[in-house]
Design a protein around this motif. Structure first.
Motif, PDB file in Angstrom:
ATOM      1  N   PHE A  71       7.590  14.289   6.057  1.00 29.88           N
ATOM      2  CA  PHE A  71       7.198  14.785   4.734  1.00 29.88           C
ATOM      3  C   PHE A  71       6.739  16.234   4.817  1.00 29.88           C
ATOM      4  CE2 PHE A  71       3.627  15.716   1.874  1.00 29.88           C
ATOM      5  CZ  PHE A  71       4.326  15.750   0.684  1.00 29.88           C
TER       6      PHE A  71
ATOM      7  N   ARG B  64       4.663  10.825   8.027  1.00 27.59           N
ATOM      8  CA  ARG B  64       3.940  11.997   7.563  1.00 27.59           C
ATOM      9  C   ARG B  64       4.572  13.297   8.063  1.00 27.59           C
ATOM     10  NH1 ARG B  64       1.232  12.937   3.339  1.00 27.59           N
ATOM     11  NH2 ARG B  64       0.107  10.984   3.622  1.00 27.59           N
TER      12      ARG B  64
ATOM     13  N   ARG C 201       2.650   5.555  10.111  1.00 26.48           N
ATOM     14  CA  ARG C 201       2.239   6.622   9.190  1.00 26.48           C
ATOM     15  C   ARG C 201       2.553   7.992   9.781  1.00 26.48           C
ATOM     16  NH1 ARG C 201      -1.744   7.292   4.918  1.00 26.48           N
ATOM     17  NH2 ARG C 201      -2.086   5.053   4.944  1.00 26.48           N
TER      18      ARG C 201
ATOM     19  N   ALA D 158       3.027   1.554  -3.473  1.00 25.59           N
ATOM     20  CA  ALA D 158       1.975   0.987  -2.631  1.00 25.59           C
ATOM     21  C   ALA D 158       1.128  -0.005  -3.417  1.00 25.59           C
ATOM     22  CB  ALA D 158       1.091   2.101  -2.076  1.00 25.59           C
TER      23      ALA D 158
ATOM     24  N   SER E 221       5.097   7.126  -4.818  1.00 24.55           N
ATOM     25  CA  SER E 221       4.613   6.497  -3.585  1.00 24.55           C
ATOM     26  C   SER E 221       3.405   5.612  -3.860  1.00 24.55           C
ATOM     27  CB  SER E 221       4.260   7.563  -2.543  1.00 24.55           C
ATOM     28  OG  SER E 221       3.120   8.309  -2.930  1.00 24.55           O
TER      29      SER E 221
ATOM     30  N   GLU F 155       4.028   3.546   1.214  1.00 21.80           N
ATOM     31  CA  GLU F 155       3.515   4.771   0.600  1.00 21.80           C
ATOM     32  C   GLU F 155       4.062   6.045   1.246  1.00 21.80           C
ATOM     33  OE1 GLU F 155      -0.695   7.138   0.306  1.00 21.80           O
ATOM     34  OE2 GLU F 155      -0.775   4.964   0.049  1.00 21.80           O
ATOM     35  N   PRO F 156       3.923   6.239   2.567  1.00 21.67           N
ATOM     36  CA  PRO F 156       4.395   7.508   3.129  1.00 21.67           C
ATOM     37  C   PRO F 156       5.906   7.676   3.095  1.00 21.67           C
ATOM     38  CG  PRO F 156       3.638   6.045   4.873  1.00 21.67           C
ATOM     39  CD  PRO F 156       3.248   5.407   3.583  1.00 21.67           C
ATOM     40  N   TRP F 157       6.653   6.590   3.293  1.00 17.92           N
ATOM     41  CA  TRP F 157       8.109   6.741   3.284  1.00 17.92           C
ATOM     42  C   TRP F 157       8.648   6.940   1.879  1.00 17.92           C
ATOM     43  CZ3 TRP F 157      10.939   8.493   6.885  1.00 17.92           C
ATOM     44  CH2 TRP F 157      10.591   8.280   8.219  1.00 17.92           C
ATOM     45  N   THR F 158       8.021   6.335   0.868  1.00 18.39           N
ATOM     46  CA  THR F 158       8.421   6.618  -0.511  1.00 18.39           C
ATOM     47  C   THR F 158       8.158   8.076  -0.844  1.00 18.39           C
ATOM     48  OG1 THR F 158       7.943   4.343  -1.181  1.00 18.39           O
ATOM     49  CG2 THR F 158       8.096   5.986  -2.934  1.00 18.39           C
ATOM     50  N   LEU F 159       6.992   8.575  -0.445  1.00 16.56           N
ATOM     51  CA  LEU F 159       6.658   9.982  -0.661  1.00 16.56           C
ATOM     52  C   LEU F 159       7.696  10.899  -0.019  1.00 16.56           C
ATOM     53  CD1 LEU F 159       4.517  12.126  -1.588  1.00 16.56           C
ATOM     54  CD2 LEU F 159       3.483  11.870   0.681  1.00 16.56           C
ATOM     55  N   THR F 160       8.046  10.612   1.218  1.00 14.68           N
ATOM     56  CA  THR F 160       8.986  11.456   1.948  1.00 14.68           C
ATOM     57  C   THR F 160      10.382  11.420   1.332  1.00 14.68           C
ATOM     58  OG1 THR F 160       7.760  11.126   4.008  1.00 14.68           O
ATOM     59  CG2 THR F 160      10.045  11.837   4.209  1.00 14.68           C
TER      60      THR F 160
ATOM     61  N   ALA G  43       6.942  12.629  -6.466  1.00 10.42           N
ATOM     62  CA  ALA G  43       7.009  11.814  -5.254  1.00 10.42           C
ATOM     63  C   ALA G  43       5.654  11.178  -4.964  1.00 10.42           C
ATOM     64  CB  ALA G  43       7.461  12.665  -4.074  1.00 10.42           C
TER      65      ALA G  43
END
Length: 484
Positions: free
Chosen positions: A34, A31, A27, A192, A188, A160-165, A184
């Motif tokens: 991002f 993070r 994470r 998830a 994410s 979740e975090p890598w999709t967001l980024t 985004a």
């Protein structure tokens, strides 16, 4: 003399802790990129808008989950109904409440985009993401009951975090840039949810012969209201400062505070990583009436959490200006408030770990203490935020952390008749070593300070803790054995 935790329970806690700590590192790795992308490509204003809107949606989802992230373990432990039926009752209840919350936010979008923040075309659809959040939370809680922590790592620390980024980076160069961060965020959480629900269905199966029943769902809701309140308040203590600051400051200041908060929240994840495995172990010990074991578990996990949090907090705090400089020049002013937040998270550890047992032993008194804590935070933060801005809001969080930890540790210790605080004196020695190394590297430029400072500070802290702080039971956390 206080009792030691049973060795098999130590092994379970250690295994969950190792898996969850690996998830924390993943994470962290996602993070920070991002925050860099959000700061460099979107700027403080858009990041502030994103922070406020997502905070409101996450609050709605937290309330809709109704404490089932922890309460589901107790419900499953009863064993009076097929487990698949219990899990789907929880999912349906959470989805119904999330749909209600989403409808309210869609009808009143200014709750997500208050004065000073501009609402986009997403204001009607964005609240629906609450359904994905609660579905993922309940699915992962069910899997945790069976000690499947890897599912949480995949969903929360990888997908979740890598999709967001990655989605935020891609949309920054398209005509969706104005809504890129929010899109985004939605992508994410949907991703998830999918990787949480699929293994849950595989583990528990489809609920054959099951149908939702209003009376049964109502009973489940009533049982979890005190737990839901405690969860919402615990969540709120880490968002109330941002909410109050948003009332007195513009989006840019909120954006800077949000970045510092996100870095500090990485320290909090070290504690929440233990929640999935700690809940089943505690409920089992309570079911057999072994209060000494409960106290021993709380002390053991409390020490692990505090030791890990303190090391990471010192490392991020002593390199904080360099870390924030990578996000953008506009964010380096948040170094002081970052340091205050990191300290608050370490202080909060005792309250959070104590609450892991209190929610099963004394839900209503725990809720009253949580209400008192957030009340103190609200009052102090309103005063300090108006005068000192972000630093004042962070100080309000730290004061609330001290009140919450002292009161909840006292109550739990009284109920168990055993000490529950996991603080040990070698923590001070290790902290002194980390600070000494950090001060030696203080004047280095951004990149050298990070590349040298992070491993050297954390290394100095770890060496001292390993040599003088860890007992044989503590070192089980690092012992990689087949099946352990």
């Amino acid at each position: 003399m206080t009792a030691a935790p049973p060795s098999d329970d130590i092994a379970k806690l250690a295994k969950g802790g190792r898996t969850s700590f690996f998830g924390f590192l993943l994470r962290l790795a996602a993070r920070l990129p991002f925050l860099f992308i959000a700061g460099q490509l979107y700027g403080a204003d858009r990041l502030g808008e994103f922070a406020y809107a997502t905070m409101v949606i996450e609050l709605a989802a937290q309330l809709a989950t109704l404490g089932l992230k922890r309460g589901l373990a107790a419900e499953l432990a009863k064993g009076d109904r097929p487990q698949a039926h219990v899990v789907w009752d929880a999912l349906v209840l959470a989805w119904l409440l999330a749909a209600l919350a989403a409808g309210i936010l869609a009808a009143f979008p200014t709750l997500m985009f208050p004065k000073g923040l501009s609402a986009s075309g997403l204001d009607q659809l964005l609240p629906l993401i609450a359904l994905a959040i609660v579905g993922s939370d309940v699915s992962l809680a069910a899997l945790a009951y069976r000690h499947d922590i890897a599912a949480q790592v995949r969903a929360r620390s990888i997908v979740e975090p890598w999709t967001l980024t990655l989605v935020a980076a891609a949309l920054a160069f398209t005509f969706f840039v104005n809504d890129g961060l929010l899109l985004a965020f939605a992508a994410s959480l949907v991703a998830a949810f999918v990787v949480s629900l699929v293994p849950c269905v595989r583990a528990f199966g489809w609920p054959r012969g099951w149908a939702p029943h209003p009376e049964r769902l109502g009973r489940l809701a009533r049982q979890n209201i005190p737990l839901a309140g405690a969860d919402a308040i615990e969540w709120g203590t880490r968002r109330l400062d941002l909410f109050i600051l948003g009332l007195f400051a513009g989006p840019a200041i909120v954006g800077v505070y949000y970045v510092a908060q996100q870095v500090a929240s990485l320290v909090q994840k070290l504690k929440t990583s233990f929640d999935p495995v700690l809940a089943p172990v505690l409920t089992t010990a309570l079911a057999r009436g072994d209060r000494a074991a409960v106290a021993a578990h709380i002390r053991q996990v409390g020490f692990w959490v505090i030791a890990a949090q303190l090391g990471v907090a010192l490392t991020l705090g002593l390199t904080g200006e360099a870390v924030l400089d990578l996000v953008g020049k506009d964010f380096t002013g948040g170094a002081l408030l970052l340091g205050i937040m990191l300290g608050a998270e370490v202080i909060f550890a005792t309250a959070a770990v104590s609450e892991a047992a209190l929610v099963y032993m004394s839900r209503h008194r725990n809720l009253m203490l949580s209400l008192a804590t957030i009340g103190v935070q609200a009052a102090v933060t309103v005063v300090l935020a108006q005068r000192f801005g972000g630093e004042g809001a962070a100080a309000g969080l730290a004061i609330a952390a001290l009140v919450g930890s002292a009161s909840k540790a006292w109550l739990l210790g009284r109920l168990l008749g055993e000490p529950v605080v996991g603080v040990r004196w070698p923590l001070l020695l290790a902290a002194a070593a980390a600070i000494a190394v950090g001060l030696l590297l203080w004047n280095l430029p951004t990149w050298p300070r990070m590349l040298l400072g992070i491993p050297l500070i954390l290394g100095a802290y770890g060496v001292v803790m390993w040599r003088w702080g860890f007992t044989a039971d503590d070192r089980v956390l690092f012992r990689m054995r087949k099946g352990a």
